[in-house]
Design a protein around this motif. Structure first.
Motif, PDB file in Angstrom:
ATOM      1  N   ARG A   1       0.838  -1.207   0.000  1.00 40.12           N
ATOM      2  CA  ARG A   1       0.000   0.000   0.000  1.00 40.12           C
ATOM      3  C   ARG A   1       0.871   1.255   0.000  1.00 40.12           C
ATOM      4  O   ARG A   1       0.613   2.213  -0.758  1.00 40.12           O
ATOM      5  N   ASP A   2       1.907   1.272   0.833  1.00 47.03           N
ATOM      6  CA  ASP A   2       2.782   2.442   0.902  1.00 47.03           C
ATOM      7  C   ASP A   2       3.538   2.643  -0.404  1.00 47.03           C
ATOM      8  O   ASP A   2       3.651   3.773  -0.898  1.00 47.03           O
ATOM      9  N   MET A   3       4.060   1.556  -0.979  1.00 43.04           N
ATOM     10  CA  MET A   3       4.791   1.691  -2.236  1.00 43.04           C
ATOM     11  C   MET A   3       3.873   2.155  -3.361  1.00 43.04           C
ATOM     12  O   MET A   3       4.281   2.947  -4.220  1.00 43.04           O
ATOM     13  N   ASP A   4       2.641   1.700  -3.346  1.00 40.87           N
ATOM     14  CA  ASP A   4       1.691   2.127  -4.375  1.00 40.87           C
ATOM     15  C   ASP A   4       1.480   3.640  -4.303  1.00 40.87           C
ATOM     16  O   ASP A   4       1.461   4.333  -5.334  1.00 40.87           O
ATOM     17  N   ASN A   5       1.327   4.178  -3.094  1.00 43.90           N
ATOM     18  CA  ASN A   5       1.160   5.622  -2.931  1.00 43.90           C
ATOM     19  C   ASN A   5       2.438   6.381  -3.291  1.00 43.90           C
ATOM     20  O   ASN A   5       2.385   7.455  -3.908  1.00 43.90           O
ATOM     21  N   ARG A   6       3.591   5.830  -2.931  1.00 43.55           N
ATOM     22  CA  ARG A   6       4.861   6.476  -3.267  1.00 43.55           C
ATOM     23  C   ARG A   6       5.067   6.510  -4.784  1.00 43.55           C
ATOM     24  O   ARG A   6       5.512   7.512  -5.339  1.00 43.55           O
ATOM     25  N   MET A   7       4.720   5.404  -5.440  1.00 40.89           N
ATOM     26  CA  MET A   7       4.819   5.363  -6.895  1.00 40.89           C
ATOM     27  C   MET A   7       3.848   6.356  -7.537  1.00 40.89           C
ATOM     28  O   MET A   7       4.188   7.037  -8.511  1.00 40.89           O
ATOM     29  N   LEU A   8       2.652   6.449  -6.994  1.00 34.57           N
ATOM     30  CA  LEU A   8       1.650   7.378  -7.530  1.00 34.57           C
ATOM     31  C   LEU A   8       2.176   8.806  -7.519  1.00 34.57           C
ATOM     32  O   LEU A   8       2.061   9.540  -8.520  1.00 34.57           O
ATOM     33  N   VAL A   9       2.760   9.229  -6.419  1.00 32.03           N
ATOM     34  CA  VAL A   9       3.284  10.588  -6.310  1.00 32.03           C
ATOM     35  C   VAL A   9       4.436  10.800  -7.293  1.00 32.03           C
ATOM     36  O   VAL A   9       4.506  11.817  -7.999  1.00 32.03           O
ATOM     37  N   ALA A  10       5.348   9.824  -7.357  1.00 35.52           N
ATOM     38  CA  ALA A  10       6.497   9.945  -8.267  1.00 35.52           C
ATOM     39  C   ALA A  10       6.053   9.935  -9.725  1.00 35.52           C
ATOM     40  O   ALA A  10       6.574  10.700 -10.550  1.00 35.52           O
TER      41      ALA A  10
ATOM     42  N   ILE B   1      11.172   7.377 -14.662  1.00 36.20           N
ATOM     43  CA  ILE B   1       9.798   7.059 -15.055  1.00 36.20           C
ATOM     44  C   ILE B   1       9.549   7.645 -16.435  1.00 36.20           C
ATOM     45  O   ILE B   1       9.123   8.788 -16.599  1.00 36.20           O
ATOM     46  N   GLU B   2       9.868   6.843 -17.439  1.00 36.82           N
ATOM     47  CA  GLU B   2       9.673   7.203 -18.839  1.00 36.82           C
ATOM     48  C   GLU B   2       9.005   6.022 -19.526  1.00 36.82           C
ATOM     49  O   GLU B   2       9.438   4.877 -19.346  1.00 36.82           O
ATOM     50  N   PRO B   3       7.930   6.238 -20.297  1.00 40.34           N
ATOM     51  CA  PRO B   3       7.194   5.124 -20.902  1.00 40.34           C
ATOM     52  C   PRO B   3       8.090   4.193 -21.714  1.00 40.34           C
ATOM     53  O   PRO B   3       8.893   4.637 -22.530  1.00 40.34           O
ATOM     54  N   TRP B   4       7.926   2.902 -21.470  1.00 38.08           N
ATOM     55  CA  TRP B   4       8.741   1.890 -22.146  1.00 38.08           C
ATOM     56  C   TRP B   4       8.166   1.438 -23.486  1.00 38.08           C
ATOM     57  O   TRP B   4       8.882   0.955 -24.332  1.00 38.08           O
ATOM     58  N   GLY B   5       6.871   1.482 -23.615  1.00 39.71           N
ATOM     59  CA  GLY B   5       6.214   0.818 -24.727  1.00 39.71           C
ATOM     60  C   GLY B   5       5.723  -0.546 -24.279  1.00 39.71           C
ATOM     61  O   GLY B   5       6.271  -1.152 -23.342  1.00 39.71           O
ATOM     62  N   ALA B   6       4.693  -1.039 -24.944  1.00 38.48           N
ATOM     63  CA  ALA B   6       4.007  -2.245 -24.480  1.00 38.48           C
ATOM     64  C   ALA B   6       4.897  -3.477 -24.479  1.00 38.48           C
ATOM     65  O   ALA B   6       4.889  -4.267 -23.529  1.00 38.48           O
ATOM     66  N   MET B   7       5.690  -3.686 -25.540  1.00 37.46           N
ATOM     67  CA  MET B   7       6.487  -4.913 -25.622  1.00 37.46           C
ATOM     68  C   MET B   7       7.512  -4.987 -24.499  1.00 37.46           C
ATOM     69  O   MET B   7       7.661  -6.022 -23.844  1.00 37.46           O
TER      70      MET B   7
ATOM     71  N   ALA C   1       3.089  10.850 -10.923  1.00 34.13           N
ATOM     72  CA  ALA C   1       2.386  12.095 -11.221  1.00 34.13           C
ATOM     73  C   ALA C   1       3.373  13.214 -11.534  1.00 34.13           C
ATOM     74  O   ALA C   1       3.184  13.991 -12.480  1.00 34.13           O
ATOM     75  N   ALA C   2       4.449  13.291 -10.743  1.00 34.86           N
ATOM     76  CA  ALA C   2       5.459  14.322 -10.984  1.00 34.86           C
ATOM     77  C   ALA C   2       6.138  14.122 -12.330  1.00 34.86           C
ATOM     78  O   ALA C   2       6.404  15.085 -13.059  1.00 34.86           O
ATOM     79  N   ALA C   3       6.416  12.864 -12.676  1.00 31.77           N
ATOM     80  CA  ALA C   3       7.116  12.576 -13.935  1.00 31.77           C
ATOM     81  C   ALA C   3       6.225  12.776 -15.159  1.00 31.77           C
ATOM     82  O   ALA C   3       6.696  13.236 -16.200  1.00 31.77           O
ATOM     83  N   LEU C   4       4.948  12.438 -15.036  1.00 33.45           N
ATOM     84  CA  LEU C   4       4.060  12.434 -16.202  1.00 33.45           C
ATOM     85  C   LEU C   4       3.287  13.737 -16.393  1.00 33.45           C
ATOM     86  O   LEU C   4       2.928  14.084 -17.515  1.00 33.45           O
ATOM     87  N   PHE C   5       3.017  14.437 -15.286  1.00 31.27           N
ATOM     88  CA  PHE C   5       2.195  15.653 -15.367  1.00 31.27           C
ATOM     89  C   PHE C   5       2.988  16.920 -15.091  1.00 31.27           C
ATOM     90  O   PHE C   5       2.417  18.007 -15.074  1.00 31.27           O
ATOM     91  N   GLY C   6       4.278  16.803 -14.830  1.00 32.88           N
ATOM     92  CA  GLY C   6       5.080  17.974 -14.528  1.00 32.88           C
ATOM     93  C   GLY C   6       5.563  17.953 -13.095  1.00 32.88           C
ATOM     94  O   GLY C   6       5.085  17.167 -12.266  1.00 32.88           O
ATOM     95  N   ALA C   7       6.489  18.818 -12.786  1.00 26.94           N
ATOM     96  CA  ALA C   7       7.157  18.795 -11.487  1.00 26.94           C
ATOM     97  C   ALA C   7       6.238  19.129 -10.329  1.00 26.94           C
ATOM     98  O   ALA C   7       6.510  18.752  -9.189  1.00 26.94           O
TER      99      ALA C   7
END
Length: 216
Positions: free
Chosen positions: A151-160, A189-195, A162-168
């Motif tokens: 649960r904690d890692m999920d929230n930590r990932m969410l915050v990180a 946190i940069e999109p890898w692509g599906a494969m 959001a910063a990477a994908l939506f701006g600082a």
């Protein structure tokens, strides 16, 4: 029966999911095509599979516990059958349930409060139980230390993320109100692509859980 498709065209019964319904190869493939945040950011899709892999790697890097990493890898596994129901969507559904219940005079003894959250959590849990059984893992609800870590890692990932994908400085109104350190990520946190995301998910299944998932 409440059916949805399996990739081979057969039915997955969402009402009574079983371990025999679970295909980890299908999970890897499907999650690699599901976009986090419903793809609302402007860059290419950052997938649920990548989220699970990066969080699992961060957890292993921090704790050195392959089982914890494996639990994180699978924590969104239900989405391959259910889809990604975002937190704002659940909050919105709950808001309308409360309004409808109040208008009908049905909000008795607080029963309607958080009803959508409880119902969707119950749906996810039923699929998770089948996944845990297929992975030969205990139900995470019986292992509170792991449940808290995930649960904690999920929230930590969410915050990180959001910063990477939506701006600082993404709006705090869209983020959980937690005070936790950033995850110790292995890469940016940069999109890898599906494969790449699919193959990485399959690799971590083997690495952390000893699960060999066939890709074809």
């Amino acid at each position: 029966m409440i059916p949805t498709f399996k990739p081979d065209g057969s039915a997955f019964d969402l009402l009574e999911p079983k371990a025999s319904d679970i295909s980890f190869a299908d999970m890897a493939n499907t999650l690699s095509k599901l976009a986090r945040f419903n793809g609302l950011y402007r860059c290419p899709a950052y997938s649920v599979a990548q989220h699970c892999v990066m969080g699992a790697d961060a957890l292993f890097r921090e704790a050195g516990d392959g089982v914890a990493a494996g639990y994180f890898l699978l924590h969104d596994g239900h989405e391959y059958a259910l889809g990604d129901i975002t937190r704002p969507a659940v909050d919105l559904i709950q808001h309308h349930i409360a309004q409808l219940a109040t208008a009908a005079g049905l909000n008795c003894a607080g029963f309607v409060d958080q009803l959508a959250h409880r119902a969707i959590a119950s749906v996810k849990r039923s699929i998770d139980l089948a996944i845990y059984q297929a992975a030969e893992l205990p139900n995470i609800d019986t292992v509170p230390a792991y449940a808290r870590q995930i649960r904690d890692m999920d929230n930590r990932m969410l915050v990180a993320e959001a910063a990477a994908l939506f701006g600082a400085r993404p709006t705090s109104a869209c983020l959980p109100r937690v005070s936790l350190p950033p995850p110790k990520l292995v890469g940016a946190i940069e999109p890898w692509g599906a494969m790449k995301a699919e193959l990485a998910f399959i690799d971590r299944l083997q690495r952390y859980l000893g699960i060999a998932a066939r890709t074809c």
